[in-house]
Design a protein around this motif. Sequence first.
Motif, PDB file in Angstrom:
ATOM      1  N   LYS A 155       0.764  -1.138  -0.070  1.00 29.77           N
ATOM      2  CA  LYS A 155       0.089   0.124   0.162  1.00 29.77           C
ATOM      3  C   LYS A 155       0.935   1.192   0.255  1.00 29.77           C
ATOM      4  O   LYS A 155       1.597   1.220   0.929  1.00 29.77           O
ATOM      5  CB  LYS A 155      -0.888  -0.041   1.165  1.00 29.77           C
ATOM      6  CG  LYS A 155      -1.886  -1.186   1.177  1.00 29.77           C
ATOM      7  CD  LYS A 155      -3.109  -1.236   2.181  1.00 29.77           C
ATOM      8  CE  LYS A 155      -3.743  -2.164   2.251  1.00 29.77           C
ATOM      9  NZ  LYS A 155      -4.773  -2.323   3.360  1.00 29.77           N
TER      10      LYS A 155
ATOM     11  N   THR B 102       1.178   5.819  -0.526  1.00 35.76           N
ATOM     12  CA  THR B 102       0.535   6.966  -0.656  1.00 35.76           C
ATOM     13  C   THR B 102       1.298   7.890  -1.403  1.00 35.76           C
ATOM     14  O   THR B 102       2.347   8.006  -1.106  1.00 35.76           O
ATOM     15  CB  THR B 102       0.280   7.612   0.854  1.00 35.76           C
ATOM     16  OG1 THR B 102      -0.413   6.680   1.840  1.00 35.76           O
ATOM     17  CG2 THR B 102      -0.563   8.816   0.750  1.00 35.76           C
TER      18      THR B 102
ATOM     19  N   ASN C 229      -4.355  11.152  -7.395  1.00 30.66           N
ATOM     20  CA  ASN C 229      -3.643   9.884  -6.469  1.00 30.66           C
ATOM     21  C   ASN C 229      -3.020   8.919  -7.268  1.00 30.66           C
ATOM     22  O   ASN C 229      -3.843   8.122  -7.900  1.00 30.66           O
ATOM     23  CB  ASN C 229      -4.873   9.667  -5.382  1.00 30.66           C
ATOM     24  CG  ASN C 229      -4.456   8.642  -4.289  1.00 30.66           C
ATOM     25  OD1 ASN C 229      -3.448   7.992  -4.668  1.00 30.66           O
ATOM     26  ND2 ASN C 229      -5.240   8.383  -3.400  1.00 30.66           N
TER      27      ASN C 229
ATOM     28  N   GLY D 118      -1.277   6.569  -5.874  1.00 27.41           N
ATOM     29  CA  GLY D 118      -0.884   5.526  -4.746  1.00 27.41           C
ATOM     30  C   GLY D 118      -2.098   4.453  -4.908  1.00 27.41           C
ATOM     31  O   GLY D 118      -2.866   4.572  -5.818  1.00 27.41           O
TER      32      GLY D 118
ATOM     33  N   THR E  21      -3.593   3.764  -1.998  1.00 25.23           N
ATOM     34  CA  THR E  21      -4.633   4.078  -0.898  1.00 25.23           C
ATOM     35  C   THR E  21      -5.445   5.300  -1.052  1.00 25.23           C
ATOM     36  O   THR E  21      -4.791   6.282  -1.430  1.00 25.23           O
ATOM     37  CB  THR E  21      -3.902   3.972   0.537  1.00 25.23           C
ATOM     38  OG1 THR E  21      -2.981   4.893   0.636  1.00 25.23           O
ATOM     39  CG2 THR E  21      -3.140   2.485   0.736  1.00 25.23           C
TER      40      THR E  21
ATOM     41  N   VAL F   3      -6.495   8.744   0.136  1.00 26.69           N
ATOM     42  CA  VAL F   3      -6.005   9.796   0.743  1.00 26.69           C
ATOM     43  C   VAL F   3      -6.843  10.956   1.452  1.00 26.69           C
ATOM     44  O   VAL F   3      -7.748  11.320   0.644  1.00 26.69           O
ATOM     45  CB  VAL F   3      -4.693  10.683  -0.148  1.00 26.69           C
ATOM     46  CG1 VAL F   3      -4.009  11.688   0.704  1.00 26.69           C
ATOM     47  CG2 VAL F   3      -3.766   9.579  -0.575  1.00 26.69           C
TER      48      VAL F   3
ATOM     49  N   VAL G 264       0.246  16.413   2.274  1.00 30.45           N
ATOM     50  CA  VAL G 264      -0.259  14.723   2.224  1.00 30.45           C
ATOM     51  C   VAL G 264      -0.308  14.261   3.680  1.00 30.45           C
ATOM     52  O   VAL G 264       0.781  14.320   4.349  1.00 30.45           O
ATOM     53  CB  VAL G 264       0.609  13.940   1.318  1.00 30.45           C
ATOM     54  CG1 VAL G 264       0.147  12.793   1.306  1.00 30.45           C
ATOM     55  CG2 VAL G 264       0.802  14.706  -0.142  1.00 30.45           C
TER      56      VAL G 264
ATOM     57  N   GLN H 109       2.657  11.862   5.698  1.00 29.21           N
ATOM     58  CA  GLN H 109       3.684  12.190   5.450  1.00 29.21           C
ATOM     59  C   GLN H 109       4.375  13.349   5.838  1.00 29.21           C
ATOM     60  O   GLN H 109       3.599  14.077   6.149  1.00 29.21           O
ATOM     61  CB  GLN H 109       3.646  11.997   3.762  1.00 29.21           C
ATOM     62  CG  GLN H 109       3.306  10.677   3.137  1.00 29.21           C
ATOM     63  CD  GLN H 109       3.745  10.844   1.522  1.00 29.21           C
ATOM     64  OE1 GLN H 109       3.798  11.729   1.071  1.00 29.21           O
ATOM     65  NE2 GLN H 109       3.383   9.619   0.947  1.00 29.21           N
TER      66      GLN H 109
END
Length: 140
Positions: free
Chosen positions: A41, A43, A67, A69, A71, A73, A124, A127
């Motif tokens: 997973k 981000t 997005n 990634g 997952t 957000v 984000v 992070q």
Amino acid sequence: MGVDRRAVSPAVAVLILITAAVAAGVLVYNFTVSYAGVATKTTSLQVTSVSLVKTSTQGLFAIQVKNTGTTQVTGVQVRLYGESGYAPLWSLGTIDPGQTKGDVWGVDQSKFVVGRMYAVYVYVPGQQGAIALTVLCEGG
């Protein structure tokens, strides 16, 4: 008087050992699969477009964020830094994997000069730091 000893027959002993080995194998498999699922997973957000336009009567700031990634957000925030410490903060809300989300906001046009570059930060959640970029103020 003799001591009566009882033992497990060899066939039953083998059956018990096979059952224990299969149970241990299932536990190791479940742990490995669940660990690999968490490890894959990610981000990741990417700014796909950004613009700042100033006219004699208004200023408009627009941004699109994708997005990239795997997952969802939640709580993505955008901040634009203008002249004299002007720094409005906006929310893009939740962005699902593969989704691009954006908005257009009105800004105080007196805080921007056509032809100058201004800092934009996309925060984000989860992070450290932010996505940092600049936008050129254009006349409209």
